[in-house]
Design a protein around this motif. Structure first.
Motif, PDB file in Angstrom:
ATOM      1  N   ASP A  76      13.013 -13.056 -10.609  1.00 25.13           N
ATOM      2  CA  ASP A  76      11.934 -12.543 -11.458  1.00 25.13           C
ATOM      3  C   ASP A  76      11.943 -11.016 -11.492  1.00 25.13           C
ATOM      4  O   ASP A  76      11.583 -10.400 -12.516  1.00 25.13           O
ATOM      5  N   LEU A  77      12.357 -10.401 -10.389  1.00 17.98           N
ATOM      6  CA  LEU A  77      12.449  -8.942 -10.318  1.00 17.98           C
ATOM      7  C   LEU A  77      13.783  -8.415 -10.876  1.00 17.98           C
ATOM      8  O   LEU A  77      14.023  -7.206 -10.875  1.00 17.98           O
ATOM      9  N   GLU A 136      11.862 -20.096  -2.798  1.00 21.93           N
ATOM     10  CA  GLU A 136      10.851 -19.223  -3.406  1.00 21.93           C
ATOM     11  C   GLU A 136      11.318 -17.767  -3.420  1.00 21.93           C
ATOM     12  O   GLU A 136      11.041 -17.030  -4.363  1.00 21.93           O
ATOM     13  N   LEU A 137      12.028 -17.378  -2.368  1.00 24.42           N
ATOM     14  CA  LEU A 137      12.559 -16.008  -2.319  1.00 24.42           C
ATOM     15  C   LEU A 137      13.563 -15.790  -3.442  1.00 24.42           C
ATOM     16  O   LEU A 137      13.527 -14.755  -4.130  1.00 24.42           O
ATOM     17  N   GLU A 138      14.445 -16.733  -3.640  1.00 26.94           N
ATOM     18  CA  GLU A 138      15.453 -16.596  -4.698  1.00 26.94           C
ATOM     19  C   GLU A 138      14.783 -16.447  -6.063  1.00 26.94           C
ATOM     20  O   GLU A 138      15.164 -15.590  -6.864  1.00 26.94           O
ATOM     21  N   LYS A 139      13.751 -17.257  -6.296  1.00 30.24           N
ATOM     22  CA  LYS A 139      13.027 -17.186  -7.575  1.00 30.24           C
ATOM     23  C   LYS A 139      12.353 -15.815  -7.731  1.00 30.24           C
ATOM     24  O   LYS A 139      12.416 -15.207  -8.809  1.00 30.24           O
ATOM     25  N   LYS A 199       0.823  -1.216   0.000  1.00 24.75           N
ATOM     26  CA  LYS A 199       0.000   0.000   0.000  1.00 24.75           C
ATOM     27  C   LYS A 199       0.853   1.262   0.000  1.00 24.75           C
ATOM     28  O   LYS A 199       0.412   2.321  -0.443  1.00 24.75           O
ATOM     29  N   LEU A 200       2.083   1.126   0.493  1.00 30.45           N
ATOM     30  CA  LEU A 200       3.004   2.265   0.524  1.00 30.45           C
ATOM     31  C   LEU A 200       3.852   2.361  -0.746  1.00 30.45           C
ATOM     32  O   LEU A 200       4.722   3.223  -0.852  1.00 30.45           O
ATOM     33  N   GLY A 201       3.604   1.466  -1.692  1.00 30.13           N
ATOM     34  CA  GLY A 201       4.305   1.525  -2.965  1.00 30.13           C
ATOM     35  C   GLY A 201       5.609   0.762  -3.014  1.00 30.13           C
ATOM     36  O   GLY A 201       6.435   0.982  -3.906  1.00 30.13           O
ATOM     37  N   ILE A 202       5.798  -0.165  -2.060  1.00 32.00           N
ATOM     38  CA  ILE A 202       7.032  -0.970  -2.032  1.00 32.00           C
ATOM     39  C   ILE A 202       6.767  -2.314  -2.711  1.00 32.00           C
ATOM     40  O   ILE A 202       5.796  -3.006  -2.372  1.00 32.00           O
ATOM     41  N   GLU A 203       7.611  -2.701  -3.637  1.00 29.39           N
ATOM     42  CA  GLU A 203       7.590  -4.056  -4.198  1.00 29.39           C
ATOM     43  C   GLU A 203       7.860  -5.013  -3.047  1.00 29.39           C
ATOM     44  O   GLU A 203       8.889  -4.900  -2.367  1.00 29.39           O
ATOM     45  N   SER A 204       6.935  -5.947  -2.797  1.00 27.79           N
ATOM     46  CA  SER A 204       7.039  -6.771  -1.591  1.00 27.79           C
ATOM     47  C   SER A 204       6.897  -8.253  -1.907  1.00 27.79           C
ATOM     48  O   SER A 204       6.109  -8.648  -2.768  1.00 27.79           O
TER      49      SER A 204
END
Length: 201
Positions: free
Chosen positions: A197-198, A190-193, A177-182
């Protein structure tokens, strides 16, 4: 362009599990679960994360449940027994990101100010951060927008230039909601993937 990585700590980089302690105390996973779901709850613990002293939090709960005085007292007296080491896969990702030299790293954590020095002593990788914002020091915690704002203001972080990683969906949604890619953390794999992707990793 992403130039900042913001990590939650508990259950992202550091294993923290109250059941480890209460399985020992009760000798039964069922009893431990019942106690943690109904007496020493996460919501109660978050009051200490938001700045209430451990002594005051413990006292308030014992007044409500005097027959559980010993078990309630153990929550902070034996708190270190809830720590189960680093989450190695995430620490490895942190190390890889750090090695790129591209990013600033910050931790935004709901953690009691009285207990956080234990983490600093136990986990060397906490020294890799460019800054750490601890809820207990600030008197406010995630998911409050003002807590995120403290980090933005203190370290000149622009939300649109940051990635935020947290295991709690409530906090991830607040950050979005604050505009941060999360990214909601579920596992190091899964985090590494997600970071790949980003195009961050």
């Amino acid at each position: 362009m992403i130039n900042t990585i913001i990590f939650d700590l508990g259950n992202v980089l550091i294993n923290w599990e109250p059941k480890i302690l209460y399985n020992k105390i009760f000798g039964s996973e069922e009893k431990a679960n019942h106690f943690l779901e109904n007496i020493c709850t996460l919501a109660w613990n978050e009051e200490q994360d938001a700045g209430r002293s451990l002594e005051a939090g413990t006292k308030a709960l014992i007044e409500r449940y005097p027959h559980h005085k010993e078990e309630i007292s153990a929550y902070y007296d034996r708190w270190e027994e809830m720590l189960n080491g680093p989450i190695e896969g995430t620490v490895d990702i942190f190390k890889k990101l750090k090695a790129t030299g591209k990013y600033k790293f910050y931790a935004l954590t709901n953690w009691s100010a009285e207990l956080f020095p234990i983490a600093l002593r136990e986990f060397d990788f906490l020294n890799w951060f460019d800054g750490i914002v601890v809820s207990g020091d600030e008197g406010i915690r995630k998911p409050e927008a003002a807590f995120f704002q403290i980090l933005f203001d203190r370290y000149q972080v622009k939300p649109e230039d940051a990635v935020f990683i947290d295991d709690n969906l409530r906090n991830v949604e607040a950050a979005r909601k604050l505009g941060i890619e999360s990214i909601r953390f579920t596992s190091a794999e899964e985090l590494e993937k997600a970071l790949q992707d980003l195009e961050v990793l």
